[in-house]
Design an enzyme around this catalytic site. Structure first.
Site, short mmCIF file in Angstrom:
data_model
loop_
_atom_site.label_atom_id
_atom_site.label_comp_id
_atom_site.label_asym_id
_atom_site.label_seq_id
_atom_site.Cartn_x
_atom_site.Cartn_y
_atom_site.Cartn_z
N LEU A 1 0.86 -1.19 0.00
CA LEU A 1 0.00 0.00 0.00
C LEU A 1 0.89 1.24 0.00
CD1 LEU A 1 -2.53 -1.03 2.83
CD2 LEU A 1 -2.47 -1.75 0.42
N LYS B 1 8.40 9.06 17.35
CA LYS B 1 9.44 8.03 17.52
C LYS B 1 9.82 7.88 18.99
CE LYS B 1 11.20 8.73 12.85
NZ LYS B 1 12.05 9.60 12.01
N1 LIG Z 1 10.92 8.65 3.45
C1 LIG Z 1 11.59 8.21 4.49
O1 LIG Z 1 12.78 8.42 4.62
C2 LIG Z 1 10.91 7.41 5.55
C3 LIG Z 1 11.69 6.77 6.52
C4 LIG Z 1 11.06 6.03 7.53
C5 LIG Z 1 9.69 5.94 7.54
N2 LIG Z 1 8.96 6.57 6.58
C6 LIG Z 1 7.51 6.40 6.62
O2 LIG Z 1 7.14 5.61 5.52
C7 LIG Z 1 5.82 5.95 5.11
C8 LIG Z 1 5.86 6.34 3.63
O3 LIG Z 1 6.73 7.44 3.49
P1 LIG Z 1 7.26 7.91 2.04
O4 LIG Z 1 8.42 8.80 2.34
O5 LIG Z 1 7.42 6.76 1.13
O6 LIG Z 1 6.03 8.82 1.61
P2 LIG Z 1 5.55 9.18 0.13
O7 LIG Z 1 4.65 10.36 0.27
O8 LIG Z 1 6.72 9.26 -0.79
O9 LIG Z 1 4.70 7.88 -0.28
C9 LIG Z 1 3.39 7.63 0.14
C10 LIG Z 1 2.63 7.19 -1.09
O10 LIG Z 1 1.33 6.77 -0.71
C11 LIG Z 1 0.46 7.17 -1.73
N3 LIG Z 1 -0.92 7.18 -1.23
C12 LIG Z 1 -1.57 8.13 -0.53
N4 LIG Z 1 -2.82 7.74 -0.25
C13 LIG Z 1 -2.97 6.52 -0.79
C14 LIG Z 1 -4.04 5.61 -0.83
N5 LIG Z 1 -5.22 5.88 -0.29
N6 LIG Z 1 -3.86 4.42 -1.48
C15 LIG Z 1 -2.67 4.13 -2.04
N7 LIG Z 1 -1.61 4.98 -2.03
C16 LIG Z 1 -1.76 6.15 -1.41
C17 LIG Z 1 0.95 8.54 -2.16
O11 LIG Z 1 0.49 8.88 -3.44
C18 LIG Z 1 2.47 8.33 -2.11
O12 LIG Z 1 2.97 7.90 -3.35
C19 LIG Z 1 5.37 7.07 6.05
O13 LIG Z 1 4.68 6.50 7.13
C20 LIG Z 1 6.70 7.66 6.53
O14 LIG Z 1 6.56 8.28 7.79
C21 LIG Z 1 9.53 7.28 5.59
N1 LIG Z 2 10.99 12.26 7.87
C1 LIG Z 2 11.70 11.29 8.62
C2 LIG Z 2 11.81 10.02 7.84
C3 LIG Z 2 12.39 8.88 8.64
O1 LIG Z 2 11.49 8.45 9.61
C4 LIG Z 2 13.08 11.82 8.93
O2 LIG Z 2 13.48 12.85 8.38
O3 LIG Z 2 13.76 11.23 9.75
#
Ligand SMILES: NC(=O)c1ccc[n+]([C@@H]2O[C@H](COP(=O)([O-])OP(=O)(O)OC[C@H]3O[C@@H](n4cnc5c(N)ncnc54)[C@H](O)[C@@H]3O)[C@@H](O)[C@H]2O)c1
Ligand SMILES: N[C@@H](CCO)C(=O)O
Ligand code: NA
Length: 430
Positions: free
Chosen positions: A12, A207
């Site tokens: 997802l 966190k």
């Molecule tokens: N980017 C990082 O470095 C990082 C690190 C650790 C944790 N996270 C966590 O990982 C998760 C994802 O982060 P990300 O950076 O990949 O975000 P992102 O915004 O790049 O990706 C999220 C995706 O979900 C899609 N989306 C939104 N609503 C949707 C729905 N109803 N159905 C399907 N897709 C849907 C969006 O279009 C987007 O492409 C978050 O919880 C974030 O906190 C991110």
């Molecule tokens: N936005 C978060 C992603 C990792 O959880 C950060 O900058 O650390």
């Protein structure tokens, strides 16, 4: 022996993290199958905008119907990488109801609703894994939940937000403004969808809540965590810290009280001595110290953000959840038996660095020192810079309760000779 019926995985969200998970699942498919004991197959990839290029993802797997995907009935593991509260929460609950285990990177949701999600997982005999939610790629939650399960953790202290560390690092090395550094962190995929979550400290506070909960076997919610972000940290604060031989970092600090009867959790910018290992953590790296009674001090360091490193943690959890599914067991659930009270910030005891704009007149230093003494806050060092209308007193205190320091600052502000309390920063890591 590798069994033949593939485990079915629903992804997802195919953004920064999700797209890397999909890529690595494809390129490392054979190794994952060998390690798990069965092939794993992407059964569907739910996205919001299907027109976007999805790299290695088979277009036939892409759907905008995430709810339909998780309720298909044949899904073994759901990887929730959408983020935010809704629809992520409803989708995760639906996944459990339909018999799937869940892997998520969603700290915001876990900090808000962790107990209910754990309960739902338990009720349906499923797993809830979330290593990627704290400190990205760094193995931290599994060591706390499993390797240190026999020890008593007394303190967790670290840098757990990559975006703010990146910004502070860029500001400290000069040449990059706060705004430029934030833009760069966003372009590199470190920042949250709404970067306010990073710079205002909400991400680090979520966190901290997760870490404190696991470390102290106690439910700690987002509201229990004292939170200050980096938006008020100025280039002058960073320069002043450097003059004192310190760096400014956004820290998450979870502590057990000395009597062991309560805990605290907080996130705020702090000065740490340049010789401390946390001071040299640059870019979007994270580092976390864990202090446990028997193990002593442990340090965890690595990539705290970014699509590829975070995907590593998601895949590690995927392997664990798949193995459990094959063996018919479950990973560890929530452990909150200790139920320790979470004390307010006023009870936290630490050191402070305070800059006061004052009148350069006889008796002003003594008057200020008396205010500290009246509130039971002992001064370690005082330095005066400037003269006349530009005079500044920089006071560093010994350890004192946060409430006493707050009352001291209020009283200083009421003095005619104190024109401004220019900055207050806690000093940690000594
Ligand atoms: N980017 C990082 O470095 C990082 C690190 C650790 C944790 N996270 C966590 O990982 C998760 C994802 O982060 P990300 O950076 O990949 O975000 P992102 O915004 O790049 O990706 C999220 C995706 O979900 C899609 N989306 C939104 N609503 C949707 C729905 N109803 N159905 C399907 N897709 C849907 C969006 O279009 C987007 O492409 C978050 O919880 C974030 O906190 C991110
Ligand atoms: N936005 C978060 C992603 C990792 O959880 C950060 O900058 O650390
Ligand atoms: Na992690």
């Amino acid at each position: 022996m590798v069994r033949t019926r593939p485990l079915q995985v629903a992804l997802l969200g195919c953004g920064v993290v999700g797209s890397q998970v999909a890529r690595l699942m494809t390129t490392h498919g054979a190794d994952l199958a060998a390690r798990i004991g069965a092939p794993v197959e992407l059964a569907g990839v739910a996205v919001r905008r299907p027109d976007r290029a999805r790299g290695t993802v088979d277009p036939a797997l892409v759907t905008t119907d995430a709810a339909g995907l998780v309720s298909r009935g044949d899904i073994d593991i759901v990887l929730e990488l959408i983020g935010g509260i809704e629809p992520a929460r409803t989708l995760i609950n639906s996944a459990f109801e339909h018999g799937a285990s869940v892997v998520t990177a969603n700290k915001a949701l876990l900090a808000k609703d962790g107990p209910a999600l754990h309960a739902a997982a338990g009720k349906h005999g499923a797993d809830l894994y979330f290593e990627a939610s704290v400190a990205g790629a760094i193995p931290l939650l599994r060591p706390l939940r499993e390797s240190l399960a026999g020890d008593q953790v007394n303190r967790v202290l670290g840098i757990v937000n990559g975006t703010t560390n990146f910004i502070l690092d860029r500001m400290a090395s000069g040449g990059t403004s706060y705004g430029e550094a934030l833009q760069e962190a966003t372009a590199l995929g470190y920042a949250e969808a709404d970067p306010t979550a990073d710079v205002e400290g909400f991400d680090a506070a979520a966190k901290a809540a997760i870490l404190a909960g696991i470390a102290f076997h106690t439910r700690v919610g987002l509201d229990d965590v004292h939170r200050e972000g980096i938006t008020e940290v100025t280039a002058a604060d960073i320069a002043s810290a450097r003059e004192m031989g310190c760096a400014v970092k956004l820290l998450a600090i979870c502590e057990r009280a000395a009597d062991g009867r309560s805990v605290t959790a907080r996130v705020h910018p702090a000065m740490i001595p340049l010789g401390h290992p946390l001071a040299s953590v640059g870019e979007a790296y994270n580092a976390v110290f864990v202090e446990a009674e028997a193990a002593g001090r442990l340090m965890f360091y690595g990539a705290g953000a970014g699509g590829v490193p975070t995907a590593s943690a998601v895949l590690g959890d995927l392997v664990a959840a798949c193995r459990n599914r094959l063996n018919g067991g479950r990973g560890p659930g929530e452990s909150a038996y200790a139920a320790l009270p979470v004390s307010p910030m006023g009870e936290v005891v630490t050191r402070y660095h305070i800059s006061l704009d004052v009148s350069d007149k006889p008796g002003v230093l003594a008057q200020c020192a008396m205010v500290f003494a009246d509130h039971g806050v002992s001064i370690d060092t005082v330095r005066q810079t400037g003269k006349g209308g530009d005079a500044q007193l920089v006071v560093v205190t010994h350890r004192a309760p946060d409430a006493a320091l707050g009352a001291t600052v209020d009283a200083l502000r009421r003095l005619d000779t104190v024109h401004d309390v220019a900055s207050i920063m806690r000093v940690e890591g000594e």
